[in-house]
Design a protein around this motif. Structure first.
Motif: not given
Length: 453
Positions: A137-166
């Motif tokens: 990808l073009k650099e700016t698009k790559f960086l935006t996509t990579a950050k979006k993946i990271k942010t989305t995964l953090h959001q999903v994980l933090d609100t996920m039920q049935g997952v140990s704190e560890n």
């Protein structure tokens, strides 16, 4: 949270696990309809653990196991699913072998981590959909996509039920490591990356490269550790004029975490001790750094084997190896000539890369007092492939097949754990160089000239 993500989460029906008596093992139960196999396999992703689980005629199974926490693959025929397992988990798995992914349902204590991993894969692929290559990808698009993946995964994980704190703590760090790995990977394959370089530098400064917990959990962290020390190794090769293997041992020896240090120097020692230009120094450096007695015993065994075949001692022998041209050949058949031996296999890419250079070498020294032997360590199942490759590539010299692949005694005597490997013997059968230069290396011609070939 976008609609696709919402649907994915709802599809898995995230619910809190009911409280049960704490187990000190993993309990796996379930039923896989239309399963033709009589067993399924649980395999740790680093292949350090394998368990065969019996399946009854109606597709049901039940088994218990004490394991080390980590990622495992459950393999059912051609179907695979990744789990994160800890002792204490009680999982029930239901699926249809004919439509495995869409029918898969995992419930019970610990199911949340597995559900998260499935969602994680869908999120990453969904956000990259439509792109030819994420890292092109073009650099700016790559960086935006990579950050979006990271942010989305953090959001999903933090609100996920049935997952140990560890698991949440480990995976949240792993998400960050994966992001840094993506930045690093982009930088390696793209020349213009000012934004990525700045972001990568900032993120690398946050990483503690001595976390044993993250080393065990995160593949991205493991890779980043390797990249981090590679730069130091390259610098040491230049400043101290030593071979890469020894430089790696010296560099890894400085790691403060004993587990990480012991594992990295052991892996490096297994790969490079036979190729080092300073065997005694290499061994002494390794032994003074490693505190793992089992690893030390294995490296000591290799070291003493290599000492036995040190310069100007008589070579170990092989007897009656199959000769492609017909009959069999033994090492003694070539006494009276210098012998340049190539240990290779049809599946070895670097070995095949040396073939053009070896053919030129054979042509140049055709009428000289030297014999070129190529010994394949292919397994019996690749026998036809070995013969076909010799014919199609018009391989010259003497083409032999070792009697028991890597387990052949001649291979063991030379402590060969990686190929290609080249050995040079004198006319009387004495070892001139147990780790001779490759055909592509100019040092080999220099060595031949010194021997007046």
């Amino acid at each position: 949270m976008n609609k696709v993500l919402f649907i994915l989460i709802m599809a898995f029906g995230l619910t809190s696990c009911s409280k049960k008596t704490k187990l000190d093992y993993v309990l796996l139960t379930g039923k896989i309809d239309n399963l033709k196999d009589k067993e399924i396999t649980l395999l740790k992703t680093n292949r350090s653990y394998t368990k065969k689980i019996v399946v009854t005629s109606d597709g049901t199974f039940k088994d218990t196991m004490k394991i080390k926490s980590g990622f495992y693959r459950l393999i059912s025929g051609k179907n695979k699913v990744v789990f994160y397992l800890e002792n204490g988990y009680d999982l029930n798995i239901k699926a249809d072998a004919d439509n495995f992914k869409s029918s898969l349902n995992v419930s019970g204590k610990g199911a949340g981590a597995t559900k998260y991993l499935a969602i994680k894969g869908d999120i990453s692929s969904n956000l990259r959909t439509g792109e030819t290559s994420f890292f092109k990808l073009k650099e700016t698009k790559f960086l935006t996509t990579a950050k979006k993946i990271k942010t989305t995964l953090h959001q999903v994980l933090d609100t996920m039920q049935g997952v140990s704190e560890n698991f949440k703590a480990l995976e949240n760090r792993n998400i960050n490591y994966s992001y840094v790995y993506q930045l690093s990977h982009f930088k390696k394959f793209n020349k213009i990356n000012d934004e990525v370089s700045q972001e990568l530098k900032k993120e690398l400064q946050k990483i503690d490269f001595n976390s044993e917990e993250d080393y065990r959990f995160s593949g991205a962290y493991y890779t980043l550790i390797g990249d981090y020390y590679t730069g130091q190794v390259k610098e040491l090769v230049k400043t101290d004029s030593i071979d890469r293997g020894l430089a790696s041992i010296k560099t890894y020896s400085k790691i403060s975490n004993q587990t990480i240090k012991n594992e990295l120097i052991y892996i490096q020692a297994r790969m490079s001790i036979a190729q080092t230009e300073s065997l005694d120094v290499f061994y002494e450096t390794y032994m003074s750094a490693s505190t793992d007695e089992k690893n030390n015993a294995k490296i000591s065994e290799i070291y003493h084997s290599l000492k036995k075949v040190s310069e100007y001692k008589f070579s170990p022998k092989f007897i009656d190896y199959e000769n492609y041209a017909g009959g069999t050949s033994s090492l003694d058949d070539f006494k009276g000539k210098y012998v340049y031996i190539d240990i290779w296999a049809t599946w070895c890419g670097p070995c095949l890369g040396q073939i053009p250079y070896l053919k030129k070498l054979e042509k140049k020294y055709h009428n000289k007092n030297i014999e070129f032997l190529s010994i394949s360590i292919d397994q019996k199942k690749n026998y036809d492939k070995w013969r076909t490759m010799i014919k199609e590539k018009e391989l010259g010299g003497v083409q032999l097949l070792a009697d028991n692949n890597f387990n052949s005694q001649f291979i063991k005597d030379y402590a060969i754990s990686g190929i290609p490997r080249f050995i040079l013997l004198g006319p009387q059968g004495k070892i001139i160089d147990a780790n001779a230069p490759r055909p592509s290396d100019e040092k080999l011609i220099k060595l031949f000239n010194e021997l007046d070939l």
